[in-house]
Design an enzyme around this catalytic site. Structure first.
Site, PDB file in Angstrom:
ATOM      1  N   GLY A  15      29.514  23.648  31.472  1.00  0.00           N
ATOM      2  CA  GLY A  15      29.362  25.122  31.942  1.00  0.00           C
ATOM      3  C   GLY A  15      27.711  25.008  33.030  1.00  0.00           C
ATOM      4  O   GLY A  15      27.474  24.096  33.690  1.00  0.00           O
ATOM      5  N   TYR A 147      23.129  38.366  22.221  1.00  0.00           N
ATOM      6  CA  TYR A 147      22.386  37.101  22.635  1.00  0.00           C
ATOM      7  C   TYR A 147      20.278  36.991  22.893  1.00  0.00           C
ATOM      8  O   TYR A 147      19.915  35.859  22.398  1.00  0.00           O
ATOM      9  CB  TYR A 147      22.397  37.440  24.523  1.00  0.00           C
ATOM     10  CG  TYR A 147      22.044  36.497  25.156  1.00  0.00           C
ATOM     11  CD1 TYR A 147      22.713  35.066  24.613  1.00  0.00           C
ATOM     12  CD2 TYR A 147      21.427  35.836  26.551  1.00  0.00           C
ATOM     13  CE1 TYR A 147      22.277  33.910  25.781  1.00  0.00           C
ATOM     14  CE2 TYR A 147      21.088  35.859  27.486  1.00  0.00           C
ATOM     15  CZ  TYR A 147      21.870  33.490  26.972  1.00  0.00           C
ATOM     16  OH  TYR A 147      20.908  33.186  27.806  1.00  0.00           O
ATOM     17  N   LYS A 151      18.904  33.997  20.609  1.00  0.00           N
ATOM     18  CA  LYS A 151      17.783  33.493  21.664  1.00  0.00           C
ATOM     19  C   LYS A 151      16.307  33.488  20.749  1.00  0.00           C
ATOM     20  O   LYS A 151      15.763  32.330  20.644  1.00  0.00           O
ATOM     21  CB  LYS A 151      17.526  33.979  22.705  1.00  0.00           C
ATOM     22  CG  LYS A 151      18.462  33.660  23.626  1.00  0.00           C
ATOM     23  CD  LYS A 151      18.685  31.555  23.950  1.00  0.00           C
ATOM     24  CE  LYS A 151      19.942  31.951  24.454  1.00  0.00           C
ATOM     25  NZ  LYS A 151      20.609  30.435  24.774  1.00  0.00           N
TER      26      LYS A 151
END
Ligand code: AKB
Length: 320
Positions: A15, A147, A151
């Site tokens: 990534g 997302y 987190k």
């Protein structure tokens, strides 16, 4: 007690962060001590030939256990993650990829008495109710994306495993990261990567965020340096086991476009904001990272001008 030798596993090695962190770790700790783990994408030559490489899905705990036992892993950089824009298209996948794998890593860290775990948080942990300028370390965390939800949950989990089980967990809230080694990868801040590709290839770019959208950003060499610095700092310096604010530069799309124009005068940029605009509008414009600077000595090197010049030089060479 944790072991002294470093046997490092980088999950998400193919990534955006992993592609650059893995070679840097191999350089520092030795090629055979850093195991790169990918899920499905074929690794670039540098990663495949630079040291051990394995394939596994980090959401598969038994597959992960096999690799951890095989290499006697004591340090994990768990970087695998679905980013904000991709996560909004498939929130279930975002939860599974981002959360299940983190819980697996933390449970295996406990079971195998690992020395240290790194996991990235993000400015996406903040939300519309967070103060947007010079955002403090301790503030409101009410994100509006899946997302961001992962987190915040991940930060809570990292702190919990440290306090409850004594695991040496460390984390950074990354801003938008800009690099020439991997293409844009589904993030809201990734316009700041795509703009360089299009400037070199097409001499024009249509930005999915509007002018005036300030976001915190960082050039990848700074991000790699800071990540390694955090992981090398003595435990007593790490006062925060949730995640550290981490910052370098802050700019809006027209500023990076103007910087590119200095090098490519015919470059033009126009603006067609899409669903990512509301994600960007929910995030801070700039970050206060004084805790990272004071507690473990973080200091960035690249400003907008230096970053853009380096991006254009390297990407220009690669895309030729
Ligand atoms: C994204 O835009 O989703 C990421 C991030 C800020 O975490 N680059």
């Amino acid at each position: 007690m944790a072991k002294e030798t470093k046997r490092i596993l980088v999950i998400g090695a193919v990534g955006q962060i992993g592609s650059e962190l893995t070679p840097a770790l191999r350089e520092k700790y030795g090629r055979d001590n850093v195991i790169a783990l990918g899920r499905k994408s074929a690794p670039p030559k540098e990663l495949a030939e630079g040291g051990p490489f394995e394939f596994a899905d980090a959401a598969d705990k038994e597959a992960l256990r096999t690799i951890i036992k095989k290499y006697d892993i004591d340090t994990v950089y768990h970087l695998a993650s679905l980013l904000s824009a991709t996560g909004e298209k498939d929130p279930d996948a975002a939860w599974n990829i981002n959360m299940v794998s983190l819980k697996n890593v933390l449970d295996l860290a406990r079971e195998y008495e690992m020395a240290r775990i790194f996991w990235p948080s993000s400015i996406a942990a903040f939300g519309p109710s967070t103060p947007r300028g010079n955002t403090p370390q301790k503030t409101i965390l009410e994100p509006s994306t899946m997302y961001g939800v992962t987190k915040v949950a991940g930060e809570l989990l990292m702190n919990y495993y440290n306090k409850k089980f004594g695991i040496d967990t460390r984390s950074i809230r990354y801003p938008g990261l800009i690099s020439w080694k991997t293409p844009p990868g589904g993030g809201t801040t990734d316009y700041a990567v795509a703009i360089f590709y299009e400037a070199i290839k097409q001499k024009k770019y249509t930005c999915f965020l509007k002018e005036g959208t300030y976001l915190p950003m960082m050039y990848m060499p700074d991000a790699i340096k800071g990540t390694m610095q955090l992981m090398e700092a003595p435990s007593e310096k790490i006062k925060n086991r949730f995640s550290y604010n981490f910052a370098a530069i802050s700019f809006a799309p027209e500023h990076v476009a103007a910087e590119i124009k200095k090098h490519i005068p015919e470059f033009t940029c126009d603006y067609a904001p899409d669903f990512r605009q509301s994600i960007a509008d929910s995030w801070p414009k700039s970050i206060n990272d004084s805790c990272a600077r004071e507690e473990w000595g973080w200091k960035h090197e690249y400003d907008l001008e230096k970053m853009a010049a380096d991006m254009l030089e390297n990407l220009g060479r690669v895309l030729k």
